[in-house]
Design a protein around this motif. Structure first.
Motif, short mmCIF file in Angstrom:
data_model
loop_
_atom_site.label_atom_id
_atom_site.label_comp_id
_atom_site.label_asym_id
_atom_site.label_seq_id
_atom_site.Cartn_x
_atom_site.Cartn_y
_atom_site.Cartn_z
N GLY A 133 0.83 -1.26 -0.07
CA GLY A 133 -0.14 -0.18 -0.04
C GLY A 133 0.69 1.25 0.04
N LEU A 134 2.16 1.08 0.60
CA LEU A 134 2.83 2.33 0.71
C LEU A 134 3.21 2.86 -0.97
CD1 LEU A 134 4.93 1.48 3.82
CD2 LEU A 134 3.27 3.42 3.54
N SER A 135 3.37 1.69 -1.87
CA SER A 135 3.76 2.30 -3.10
C SER A 135 2.66 3.19 -3.72
CB SER A 135 3.92 0.88 -4.02
OG SER A 135 4.65 -0.02 -3.51
N HIS A 136 1.51 2.90 -3.41
CA HIS A 136 0.27 3.85 -3.76
C HIS A 136 0.55 5.22 -3.49
CE1 HIS A 136 -1.25 0.27 -5.74
NE2 HIS A 136 -1.36 -0.41 -4.63
N MET A 137 1.19 5.33 -2.20
CA MET A 137 1.49 6.66 -1.69
C MET A 137 2.32 7.83 -2.59
SD MET A 137 1.17 6.30 2.58
CE MET A 137 -0.25 5.42 3.37
#
Length: 400
Positions: A133-137
């Motif tokens: 999910g941090l990739s989408h940030m």
């Protein structure tokens, strides 16, 4: 959350002004880890490695014309978003840091990043936050967030390879009920099923419980050749293992990165012989050099995520030198440059050489302790150390 965002925005001008001034002859780097909570034993291995790189640069006297560098620790707890936010706020507004190494856990990292770092224009490089999910940030972080630990999208594939090569085609999965656990469990299930395996159950568990017999009952009823425990080494993960062993439900386990460390074998010893797992790591020259440095300086350079923590600090400081500025809005543009080719390859213990090359207008390719290669929006390409518990000890099987 809105209050923290407003507070951060209100202090951003002040914080940026302090950054522009360079803090006199001192630069501070925040070391934001889960010093308490479900991964505190992992933080204990990461912090001294993160601080070793800072000390190495400071003692060189070569950063930005001779500035000293000081680490400042803050506890993000891993499990309390408000605590992580407050800790990051203190580092920026009270301590005046110019960069943050951290956080440790994915949820704490996301909270600190979006609530504090982004509104204040602060660079964060995590050596252990692995949630996909941090990739989408990265679409919202203004180019401020990087990580030296690979995403769990990659870990799910590696887990699948290890289990399938061992002849395991049916597993039960339990995961800690947060961003890290769910992200990893979902990534693994997708990869495992795509490879022809069967996940009999994929169920969350809550940390901090005294009794996991109900969770283990459901896992046992679903069945499987091995139980995947995507949990934390100092929290619910060991509780699940203990309940499973006591019930005779499973006798071998697969342990992702958050479950690997001496604390797990200290607790279970030979009871979990034959269990497998993986944690970020390489057999690169840089890993060997950090191990030697750790032995000389009194820390364990082979501890889980120690290499990635050292590299996170090094990248922050080398990017500053490349940009000739400790202003995050300026040096954030140089992180990818110093992390990748072209340039002279740099390993642990060679940060002074790198600073000199950069000061003279040259290029460096920071390989570091974890064979750093940043791809996409500041993501680690990803290398893993495959382990097995043999005679009650964690043994390295191979590197992937």
């Amino acid at each position: 959350m809105k209050k923290f965002l407003l507070a951060s925005a209100a202090t951003a001008l002040c914080a940026n002004a302090a950054l522009a001034g360079g803090h006199g002859d001192e630069i501070k780097i925040g070391v934001l880890l889960g010093f308490t909570g479900p991964a505190e034993s992992i933080a204990a291995g990461m912090a001294p490695a993160a601080e070793a790189a800072i000390q190495e640069v400071s003692e060189s006297g070569l950063l930005l014309g001779g500035k000293k560098v000081t680490p400042v620790r803050a506890d993000a707890t891993c499990v309390d978003a408000a605590a992580a936010t407050a800790a990051a706020e203190r580092l920026i507004t009270a301590e005046g840091v110019s960069g943050i190494n951290g956080a440790l856990c994915s949820g704490a990292t996301g909270a600190a990043l979006m609530n504090v770092a982004v509104p204040n224009g602060m660079v964060m490089i995590s050596g252990s936050a692995t949630s996909p999910g941090l990739s989408h940030m990265n679409n919202e972080d203004n180019g401020l967030f990087f990580r030296t630990a690979p995403s769990d999208a990659r870990q799910g594939v590696v887990m699948t390879e290890i289990l399938r090569e061992a002849g395991i085609d049916e597993v039960a999965v339990t995961y800690t009920n947060n961003d890290y656990g769910k992200g990893l469990a979902d990534s693994f299930q997708a990869a495992f099923e795509a490879a022809g395996g069967t996940v009999t159950i994929n169920a969350a568990h809550e940390d901090g419980k005294a009794d996991y017999s109900a969770e283990v009952g459901a896992l046992a009823a679903a069945g499987g050749q091995r139980l995947v425990v995507a949990g934390y080494i100092d929290q619910g993960g060991p509780g699940i293992i203990r309940a499973a062993l006591d019930a005779g439900a499973f006798d071998t386990f697969h342990l992702p990165d958050g479950m690997i460390g001496n604390a797990i074998t200290d607790r279970f010893g030979t009871e979990i012989n034959g269990s497998t797992g993986q944690v970020p790591g390489t057999d690169s020259p840089g890993a060997a050099r950090l191990a030697e440095m750790g032995e000389a300086q009194g820390f364990d350079g082979t501890a889980p995520f120690a290499a990635e923590a050292y590299d996170a600090s090094a990248l922050i400081l080398l990017a500053m030198q490349a940009a000739n500025s400790n202003d995050p809005s300026v040096y954030k543009e140089k992180v990818m440059d110093v992390a990748n080719a072209p340039g002279e390859q740099i390993y642990p213990g060679e940060l002074a050489k790198a600073l000199e090359i950069l000061a003279n207008g040259g290029d460096v390719d920071y390989v570091g302790a974890s064979a750093v290669e940043l791809i996409g929006p500041g993501e680690s390409a990803g290398n893993y150390r495959q382990i097995e518990v043999r005679d009650g000890k964690i043994e390295t099987v191979k590197f992937r």
